[in-house]
Write an enzyme that holds these catalytic residues in place. Sequence first.
Site, PDB file in Angstrom:
ATOM      1  N   ARG A  74       0.817  -1.212   0.000  1.00 53.92           N
ATOM      2  CA  ARG A  74       0.000   0.000   0.000  1.00 53.92           C
ATOM      3  C   ARG A  74       0.855   1.269   0.000  1.00 53.92           C
ATOM      4  NH1 ARG A  74      -3.172   1.566   4.301  1.00 53.92           N
ATOM      5  NH2 ARG A  74      -2.931  -0.487   5.280  1.00 53.92           N
ATOM      6  N   TYR A  94     -15.897  14.232 -18.192  1.00 53.51           N
ATOM      7  CA  TYR A  94     -16.365  12.849 -18.120  1.00 53.51           C
ATOM      8  C   TYR A  94     -17.527  12.774 -17.141  1.00 53.51           C
ATOM      9  CZ  TYR A  94     -16.308   7.956 -16.605  1.00 53.51           C
ATOM     10  OH  TYR A  94     -16.663   6.683 -16.253  1.00 53.51           O
ATOM     11  N   ASP A 148      -7.507  17.136 -17.274  1.00 55.57           N
ATOM     12  CA  ASP A 148      -7.717  15.749 -17.669  1.00 55.57           C
ATOM     13  C   ASP A 148      -7.207  15.609 -19.101  1.00 55.57           C
ATOM     14  OD1 ASP A 148      -8.708  13.268 -18.537  1.00 55.57           O
ATOM     15  OD2 ASP A 148     -10.445  13.383 -17.227  1.00 55.57           O
ATOM     16  N   LYS A 163      -7.481   4.002 -20.628  1.00 55.90           N
ATOM     17  CA  LYS A 163      -7.724   4.331 -22.026  1.00 55.90           C
ATOM     18  C   LYS A 163      -6.437   4.193 -22.856  1.00 55.90           C
ATOM     19  CE  LYS A 163     -11.867   5.414 -20.468  1.00 55.90           C
ATOM     20  NZ  LYS A 163     -11.810   5.566 -19.003  1.00 55.90           N
TER      21      LYS A 163
END
Length: 405
Positions: free
Chosen positions: A77, A131, A196, A221
Amino acid sequence: MDTTSTRAHDDVRTAPRALATEAVHAGRDDLARQGLHAPPIDLSTTYPSYDSRGEAARIDAFATTGAEPDGPPVYGRLGNPTVARFETALARLEGTEAAVAFASGMAALSAVLLVRGSMGLRHVVAVRPLYGCSDHLLTAGLLGSEVTWTDPAGVADALRPDTGLVLVESPANPTLAEVDLRAVAHACGSVPLLVDNTFATPVLQRPAEQGARLVLHSATKYLGGHGDVLAGVVACDEEFAGRLRQVRFATGGVLHPLAGYLLLRGLSTLPVRVRAASATAAELARRLVADPRIARVHYPRIGGAMVAFEVHGDPHEVIADVRLITPAVSLGSVDTLIQHPASISHRIVDADDRREAGVSDRLLRMSVGLEDVEDLWSDLDQALSGPQGGGRNRATSRTAPAPVG
């Protein structure tokens, strides 16, 4: 096998390299010296240490600054060597000091909001369209944020003393609207601008060079590029990266090492894929502009592999009639995808807000892949003209080409 951080190994590179070269070599510069060609995948969740005092000191240091612990890894983590290779490479491509990877793009955006919110800066200025899930996260205030929506020209007037972030997406999802990033960054003053950059990728634009402090990617993507990995990443300066790592550690939105490996592999072909798909997309956009069945075409000035278009007929029938093109959400894969934003990716956004942002009910969004342009056009043509397709309301008397937006 050396599983320590790749930062020191990559620091041996001093001469500037072209983007295509960085895409292949960044995050891998130490491999030959280890007798390796492919990057190793470290699947460990924990790492042995017989020096618990030393471990305590390293964890204390991480808690103070969020800097990556020196020496061997501590726990999955806090960080992972394979994921660190991808982070190093993406930072190089975006031209930033650091990058921090997350389990998804939404996890990455959430971490940014949590960092700023923890400082009492919960107000966000944002430009639509974004988005759909990003829009919803801000509008619903799920993380305690408050949003002011504005156009790019209104950013400076929308700022408040508690504004922690300005958020834009350019080209935007799904209309491909573009923002003058340098002008917006100037309007932000001391408030961090988050861009973004999912649609453009660093192949087409590097927002940090235009004044953005934070660059967000849904790495699912184009960075991954093959539709087989879910991830997000923020490229930024080292100070902000430290805060992001602390949030990632506390919330657990970590990226799996195998996903980190796939992303690093995806980056090596990113420039080739984006340029090839962009050439095909530009040709399809040109043909769609001249097609009387199309009311409007959206294609960005900087290019890219995304095309959006509004049909005169029923967009749902076009989706139903494609055969080669895949009717699916997401984007950036090697195969071409098409979807109806008002029904899927932006369904969660209020209908009036959708339309005001230019997301019409007849808009289709297409992510162009690596297929032959003639095969793609043949499939689009039959879907637009099929007996149940979007061409059934064809405006046969139309002679002027569709406008480009």
